[in-house]
Design an enzyme around this catalytic site. Structure first.
Site, short mmCIF file in Angstrom:
data_model
loop_
_atom_site.label_atom_id
_atom_site.label_comp_id
_atom_site.label_asym_id
_atom_site.label_seq_id
_atom_site.Cartn_x
_atom_site.Cartn_y
_atom_site.Cartn_z
N ASP A 1 44.90 40.27 33.34
CA ASP A 1 44.41 41.38 34.63
C ASP A 1 44.05 40.47 35.76
O ASP A 1 43.23 40.46 36.51
CB ASP A 1 43.73 42.36 34.23
CG ASP A 1 43.74 43.11 32.98
OD1 ASP A 1 44.97 43.62 32.80
OD2 ASP A 1 42.88 43.47 32.27
N GLU B 1 48.52 52.46 37.13
CA GLU B 1 47.24 51.67 37.08
C GLU B 1 47.19 50.25 37.83
O GLU B 1 48.32 50.19 38.40
CB GLU B 1 46.42 51.43 35.50
CG GLU B 1 47.47 50.70 34.67
CD GLU B 1 46.96 50.47 33.20
OE1 GLU B 1 46.15 51.42 32.90
OE2 GLU B 1 47.75 50.19 32.47
#
Length: 506
Positions: free
Chosen positions: A24, A180
């Site tokens: 991420d 997302e």
């Protein structure tokens, strides 16, 4: 600590630029310097911060959340719970980090003048809902927070107060799951909304939309997804969760996560989700992502490797542990110290085994598909050893106990001592070697083998077991993390003189 695995050959570089469990990625630029923040889940300290001058060579300089007051991870925090998907930005002379603690504290905001730390105490954001928060500032200084979903709310970043109500901006491609990892940017005449969609597994991808204002309306790119490796045999899979940045020459680049599956079907990735780099060009006002591959052309500027490359071995001569060391949920100083026996790391047992959430554990991420890990352990006052961990239900370990060295395997509900051997009294070198499978014989072939044992006084490796690595993979265990090599104590006090993590590649 240098974590980049870049190998330069002529004018090429290798991907991932940050290997191992560094998922991420969120990137920001401050002058000539670049910084990346990554997710850390149930590990403490949290949110590793890495630095580069060339986007290729990365060094971990700290962890943003390195105090219990910043990072509360109760002992019932599930593996792959904890800290999700930060966004790191540099604005108005400060660094800003917004992140989600899914294990109780929700969304939190931190600031620092130096990204290496210290970072502030958290500003709590009780009215910001959803994971993967992003922050961006309008020309008039208005701060917008966008979260997975993809919704947006106005935020006062100094107090955590929200203003107005949450608005739905865009949900990505019709029918695609998990919109997302939103990131909002002002580039030229447009605001761009970059998202991940399709889930962080094989269907992962990157899509983008644009609008004239930060609140939209947003027009999807006609070429969406602008990056995905779904339904291909590409060696890099699960590509997504991207962030954009300009290089030293103001060209555009993207960092994103991906995995390297190995073996047969379905393919098993064991190092976790890693950070990759890929070039971006702008065509007709839309970003066009270049080819993402394990070996790719080097960026068109001088590369800047670190002046000093840290040793692969840690002799625990410092009073504080290096930033790459991570523990499970908490790290009380009374249970983990280099001060009790100078030049040794002392671990004092809390939980009874690696099956327990409160086990005393200090580890570092596996970063190389082929590697060797060794540590010298003195267990005269207790019981402990060396582990390869994915979570409480999936780990292999080699442990010194009652005059023996034993290998234990935990695979879901199965928990057994695989092999054991008597050893003379005194410290012993424990060893783990990981070797990728070279030939896929059929669909059932695993990704690698994990060999565990100890060394004779002359350095000869006494292998007690060689175990199939697929059982320490995300495809078997689930979750979002990768393998971590670690030292642990299960009974009493255990002392470790040194720890050596050596790549066997090349």
């Amino acid at each position: 600590m240098k974590v980049s695995s870049v190998s330069e050959a002529g004018n090429t570089i290798s991907n991932p630029v940050i290997p191992g469990f560094y998922p991420d990625p969120s990137i920001c630029r401050a002058g000539d310097d670049y910084y990346i923040a990554c997710s850390s889940f149930e590990y403490f300290p949290g949110v590793p911060i890495l630095h580069s001058r060339d986007l290729v060579h990365w060094t971990q300089i700290g962890n943003a959340l390195d105090r219990p007051s910043q990072l509360r991870l109760p002992l019932d925090t599930a593996s792959s719970g904890g800290i999700y998907a930060p966004t790191l930005r540099h604005h108005d002379g400060r660094f800003w980090l917004i992140v989600t603690n899914v294990s109780g504290d929700g969304n939190l905001l931190f600031t620092a003048t130096d990204p290496a730390g210290p970072w502030s105490e958290p500003i709590r954001l009780p009215e910001v809902h959803g994971i993967d928060p992003d922050i961006a500032w309008d020309d008039d200084g208005t701060c917008w927070c966008t979260t997975a979903g993809v919704g947006q709310i106005r935020l006062d970043p100094h107090t955590g107060e929200t203003l107005g109500t949450r608005r739905q901006l865009w949900s990505g491609a019709p029918g695609a799951k998990a919109p997302e990892a939103p990131h909002l940017y002002r580039i030229g005449d447009h605001w761009y909304l970059l998202i991940a969609e399709g889930g962080t597994e094989r269907g992962h991808g990157v899509s983008i939309a644009r609008g004239r204002t930060p609140t939209g309306p947003f027009e999807p790119c006609p070429a969406n997804p602008i990056l995905t490796h779904r339904s291909t045999d590409h060696p890099i899979q699960n590509t997504g969760h991207a962030d954009l940045v300009q290089g030293p020459d103001d060209s555009w680049w993207m960092v994103l996560l991906g995995v390297r599956p190995g073996g047969g079907t379905p393919g098993w990735h064991v190092l976790g989700r890693e950070t990759y780099l890929v070039p971006v060009e702008w065509v007709d006002g839309w970003p066009v992502v270049g080819e993402l591959s394990p070996v790719m052309p080097a960026p068109p500027w001088p590369l800047q490797p670190p002046a000093v490359v840290p040793e692969r071995r840690d002799d625990f001569d410092m009073t504080e542990l290096a930033p790459y060391w991570i523990s499970l949920r908490q790290r009380p100083s009374e249970d983990c110290t280099t001060k009790e026996r100078p030049g040794w790391l002392t671990l004092r047992a809390r939980g009874g085994s690696l099956d327990d959430a409160d086990v005393t554990f200090v580890g570092r991420r596996q970063q190389h598909p082929s590697c060797r890990v060794r540590t010298l352990v003195d267990a005269a006052e207790g019981q402990g050893g060396l582990a390869v961990r994915l979570d409480e239900s999936h780990h292999y370990s080699v442990e010194v106990t009652s005059g023996q060295v034993q290998v234990r395997a935990r695979i879901g509900p199965l928990n057994t001592v695989v092999a054991s051997r008597p050893v003379p009294p005194g410290p012993v070198v424990l060893r783990v070697e990981v070797a990728p499978v070279e030939t896929v014989n059929d669909a059932r072939t695993g990704p690698d083998f994990v060999s565990l044992g100890f060394e004779d006084p002359d350095g000869t490796f006494v292998e007690l077991a060689s175990l199939d690595g697929r059982y320490l993979s995300t495809e078997v265990a689930g979750g979002f993390t990768g393998r971590v090599f670690g030292m642990f104590a299960s009974v009493g006090s255990v002392h470790f003189d040194w720890f050596d993590h050596e790549s066997l590649e090349g």
